[in-house]
Scaffold this active site. Structure first.
Site, PDB file in Angstrom:
ATOM      1  N   ASN A   7      40.497  49.448  56.420  1.00  0.00           N
ATOM      2  CA  ASN A   7      41.127  48.194  56.000  1.00  0.00           C
ATOM      3  C   ASN A   7      42.584  48.526  55.655  1.00  0.00           C
ATOM      4  OD1 ASN A   7      41.928  45.830  54.841  1.00  0.00           O
ATOM      5  ND2 ASN A   7      40.328  45.770  53.268  1.00  0.00           N
ATOM      6  N   ARG A  93      39.007  46.013  59.677  1.00  0.00           N
ATOM      7  CA  ARG A  93      39.137  44.671  59.144  1.00  0.00           C
ATOM      8  C   ARG A  93      40.470  44.114  59.645  1.00  0.00           C
ATOM      9  NH1 ARG A  93      38.898  42.782  52.887  1.00  0.00           N
ATOM     10  NH2 ARG A  93      38.945  40.568  53.351  1.00  0.00           N
ATOM     11  N   HIS A 182      38.067  35.144  54.202  1.00  0.00           N
ATOM     12  CA  HIS A 182      36.841  35.658  53.559  1.00  0.00           C
ATOM     13  C   HIS A 182      35.600  35.412  54.430  1.00  0.00           C
ATOM     14  CE1 HIS A 182      38.779  34.889  49.337  1.00  0.00           C
ATOM     15  NE2 HIS A 182      38.949  36.160  49.685  1.00  0.00           N
ATOM     16  N   GLY A 212      37.054  35.762  43.518  1.00  0.00           N
ATOM     17  CA  GLY A 212      37.598  37.053  43.100  1.00  0.00           C
ATOM     18  C   GLY A 212      39.063  36.846  42.780  1.00  0.00           C
ATOM     19  N   ASN A 213      39.886  37.862  43.059  1.00  0.00           N
ATOM     20  CA  ASN A 213      41.338  37.639  42.917  1.00  0.00           C
ATOM     21  C   ASN A 213      41.785  36.536  43.853  1.00  0.00           C
ATOM     22  OD1 ASN A 213      42.334  39.268  40.872  1.00  0.00           O
ATOM     23  ND2 ASN A 213      42.055  41.083  42.148  1.00  0.00           N
ATOM     24  N   GLY A 214      41.265  36.590  45.074  1.00  0.00           N
ATOM     25  CA  GLY A 214      41.395  35.471  46.005  1.00  0.00           C
ATOM     26  C   GLY A 214      40.057  34.753  46.003  1.00  0.00           C
ATOM     27  N   ARG A 243      47.382  32.960  42.842  1.00  0.00           N
ATOM     28  CA  ARG A 243      47.754  31.883  43.775  1.00  0.00           C
ATOM     29  C   ARG A 243      47.456  30.525  43.151  1.00  0.00           C
ATOM     30  NH1 ARG A 243      44.444  34.663  48.109  1.00  0.00           N
ATOM     31  NH2 ARG A 243      45.806  36.323  48.862  1.00  0.00           N
ATOM     32  N   ASN A 337      29.977  38.406  38.528  1.00  0.00           N
ATOM     33  CA  ASN A 337      29.989  38.979  37.172  1.00  0.00           C
ATOM     34  C   ASN A 337      30.261  38.025  36.027  1.00  0.00           C
ATOM     35  OD1 ASN A 337      29.673  41.836  37.874  1.00  0.00           O
ATOM     36  ND2 ASN A 337      31.598  41.528  38.953  1.00  0.00           N
ATOM     37  N   GLU A 387      31.714  43.525  52.247  1.00  0.00           N
ATOM     38  CA  GLU A 387      32.419  43.249  53.502  1.00  0.00           C
ATOM     39  C   GLU A 387      32.453  44.479  54.418  1.00  0.00           C
ATOM     40  OE1 GLU A 387      35.850  40.240  52.599  1.00  0.00           O
ATOM     41  OE2 GLU A 387      35.227  41.142  50.730  1.00  0.00           O
TER      42      GLU A 387
HETATM   43  P1  AMP Z   1      37.550  40.859  43.434  1.00  0.00           P
HETATM   44  O1  AMP Z   1      38.849  40.360  43.982  1.00  0.00           O
HETATM   45  O2  AMP Z   1      36.359  40.315  44.172  1.00  0.00           O
HETATM   46  O3  AMP Z   1      37.508  42.340  43.233  1.00  0.00           O
HETATM   47  O4  AMP Z   1      37.417  40.236  41.951  1.00  0.00           O
HETATM   48  C1  AMP Z   1      38.332  40.479  40.937  1.00  0.00           C
HETATM   49  C2  AMP Z   1      38.052  39.530  39.765  1.00  0.00           C
HETATM   50  O5  AMP Z   1      36.698  39.742  39.301  1.00  0.00           O
HETATM   51  C3  AMP Z   1      38.950  39.725  38.561  1.00  0.00           C
HETATM   52  O6  AMP Z   1      39.427  38.474  38.096  1.00  0.00           O
HETATM   53  C4  AMP Z   1      38.034  40.330  37.528  1.00  0.00           C
HETATM   54  O7  AMP Z   1      38.383  39.952  36.235  1.00  0.00           O
HETATM   55  C5  AMP Z   1      36.708  39.711  37.899  1.00  0.00           C
HETATM   56  N1  AMP Z   1      35.622  40.494  37.297  1.00  0.00           N
HETATM   57  C6  AMP Z   1      35.225  41.742  37.629  1.00  0.00           C
HETATM   58  N2  AMP Z   1      34.239  42.158  36.768  1.00  0.00           N
HETATM   59  C7  AMP Z   1      34.038  41.144  35.890  1.00  0.00           C
HETATM   60  C8  AMP Z   1      33.181  40.943  34.760  1.00  0.00           C
HETATM   61  N3  AMP Z   1      32.331  41.881  34.366  1.00  0.00           N
HETATM   62  N4  AMP Z   1      33.252  39.757  34.102  1.00  0.00           N
HETATM   63  C9  AMP Z   1      34.114  38.799  34.501  1.00  0.00           C
HETATM   64  N5  AMP Z   1      34.955  38.922  35.538  1.00  0.00           N
HETATM   65  C10 AMP Z   1      34.924  40.076  36.233  1.00  0.00           C
END
Ligand code: AMP
Length: 412
Positions: A7, A93, A182, A212-214, A243, A337, A387
């Site tokens: 990636n 990717r 995604h 997630g972040n996105g 964003r 999470n 992924e």
């Molecule tokens: P990703 O882009 O899928 O890696 O997701 C990142 C996001 O997941 C961030 O905003 C993190 O704060 C959130 N995240 C990861 N672990 C936890 C957790 N245990 N509780 C709440 N949010 C989480």
């Protein structure tokens, strides 16, 4: 079959090596090369039952970064193979496949040409993906390579869902339309959730929320994406880490005038300084916001409520698009999470037939789990995404097909 998954970002390279078969998969190694192009690039590498290995060195381009990865894979202490010839295929990717690709494909000159043509649609990602493909072709010319696109799953959207109500000539001239992203994750969790719940994907109406972040939300009818919240770029849709998500275009022109922002300035604003970060003023990380909300910080609470509200609106909209919904699936760092965000989203969805199990939701994280009550008309699940596994699986399937074809041709 050992498969290397790559990636490539503009200055980074993430990788995994997986041992794949029709019935099982094992992650052998994973790692990250960061700050490619700088004299103190960082290569970190992890294999099972060993501490992470990390080294800082000068890495001037992606070819050197891949060379560093290949050296690590055969290292006496941290390697996972004796010889690089054990790598039977490489899966890449690729961010954008435009309207060219409906599925993953083996890479040849024509495919590379088309990925190049899509660079104008994903100027930060596609050039980096191409660089990785070319570097790999140079270093291991005999190993088959496969491209797996973030956009291809959403190519099944109907025209009225993907078109913007602009002058049609912009679609014809520049291919301006909604593409969605995604895709590998939405497809993977839809299949996995149906399998776990004993439901038939081909007969199920799903809304998958990759948070997630996105973040993006997708409506899936009988295994096909029929709409998704991200659009021409990943900015469209729900509030994200940094964003903005959906925004009245009038705000953009207003800010351009008032703040003297040009296209690059606006791009930076809506991609890097907005969302949870912009609203809270201190963090894009959901965990920080949940903690701050507990301490009574208003803007953290506002950011979380805005995020959940956006997603809830898409769930309502997509239930209408699908004419009902059988299952809602949460995935991604937040979806897997954050019990707080899931709780906020699923409060008040009873009109839809969701009977959410708030007790079970509380404290549940990082597992595949049903979060609705037994009598709930609509099932709600949290499911972990992977992924890289989708990329490795598609790569294995394509390489096996190519081999079968070659064997038949040889026999003829
Ligand atoms: P990703 O882009 O899928 O890696 O997701 C990142 C996001 O997941 C961030 O905003 C993190 O704060 C959130 N995240 C990861 N672990 C936890 C957790 N245990 N509780 C709440 N949010 C989480």
């Amino acid at each position: 079959m050992k498969i290397l998954v790559l990636n490539c970002g503009s200055s980074s390279l993430k990788y995994q090596v997986l041992e794949m078969s029709a019935t099982s998969n094992t992650l052998l190694a994973k790692g990250l090369v960061e700050r490619i192009g700088s004299p103190n690039a960082c290569h970190s590498h992890k294999i099972d039952r060993k501490d992470k290995y990390q080294v800082e060195k000068a890495i001037s381009n992606h070819t050197e970064a891949i060379r560093s990865v290949l050296e690590m894979l055969t290292d006496v202490e941290y390697g996972v193979m004796k010889d690089l010839s054990e790598i039977e295929a490489v899966g890449h990717r690729v961010a954008h496949g435009g309207e060219f690709f409906f599925k993953s494909v083996p890479i040849d000159d024509d495919v590379m040409d088309k990925i190049e043509k899509c660079c104008q649609l994903a100027p930060l990602h596609n050039p980096a993906n191409l660089t990785g493909i070319k570097a790999m072709a140079e270093l291991m010319p005999d190993v088959p390579q496969v491209a797996v696109f973030d956009t291809s799953f959403h190519q099944s959207m109907p025209d009225y869902a993907y078109i913007y109500a602009l002058d049609y000539s912009y679609y014809e001239k520049y291919k301006i339309r909604r593409y969605g992203f995604h895709g590998t994750s939405h497809k993977f969790v839809a299949e996995k959730a149906c399998k776990l719940a004993g439901m038939d994907l081909d007969k199920t109406k799903l809304i998958t929320c990759h948070l997630g972040n996105g973040s993006s939300v997708t409506a899936i009818d009988c295994g096909r994406s029929v709409d998704t919240s991200m659009g021409f770029t990943p900015v469209e849709g729900v509030t994200m880490g940094t964003r903005s998500g959906n925004l009245d275009i009038g705000v953009v022109t207003f800010l351009m005038e008032k703040e003297g922002l040009d296209a690059a300035g606006i791009n930076n604003l809506v991609n890097k300084q907005s969302g949870l970060q912009g609203l809270s003023g201190f963090s894009s990380d959901c965990r920080d916001l949940v903690d701050a909300e507990k301490s009574g910080y208003y803007r953290a609470e506002l950011a979380l409520k805005k995020l959940a509200y956006d997603i809830k609106k898409y769930i309502g909209a997509y239930a209408a698009v699908l004419n009902g919904v059988d299952m809602i699936v949460f995935t991604g760092g937040i979806g897997e999470n954050s019990d707080r965000v899931r709780e906020l989203i699923c409060t008040g969805l009873d009109y839809l037939g969701v009977s959410f199990d708030f007790k079970k939701n509380a404290g549940t994280r990082g597992v595949d789990v049903v979060l609705s009550k037994r009598n709930s008309k609509v099932k709600v699940m949290a499911v972990t995404t992977n992924e890289e596994l989708v990329i490795a699986t598609d790569t294995m399937d394509i390489v096996n097909e190519l081999r079968e074809k070659a064997a038949i041709e040889e026999n003829n």
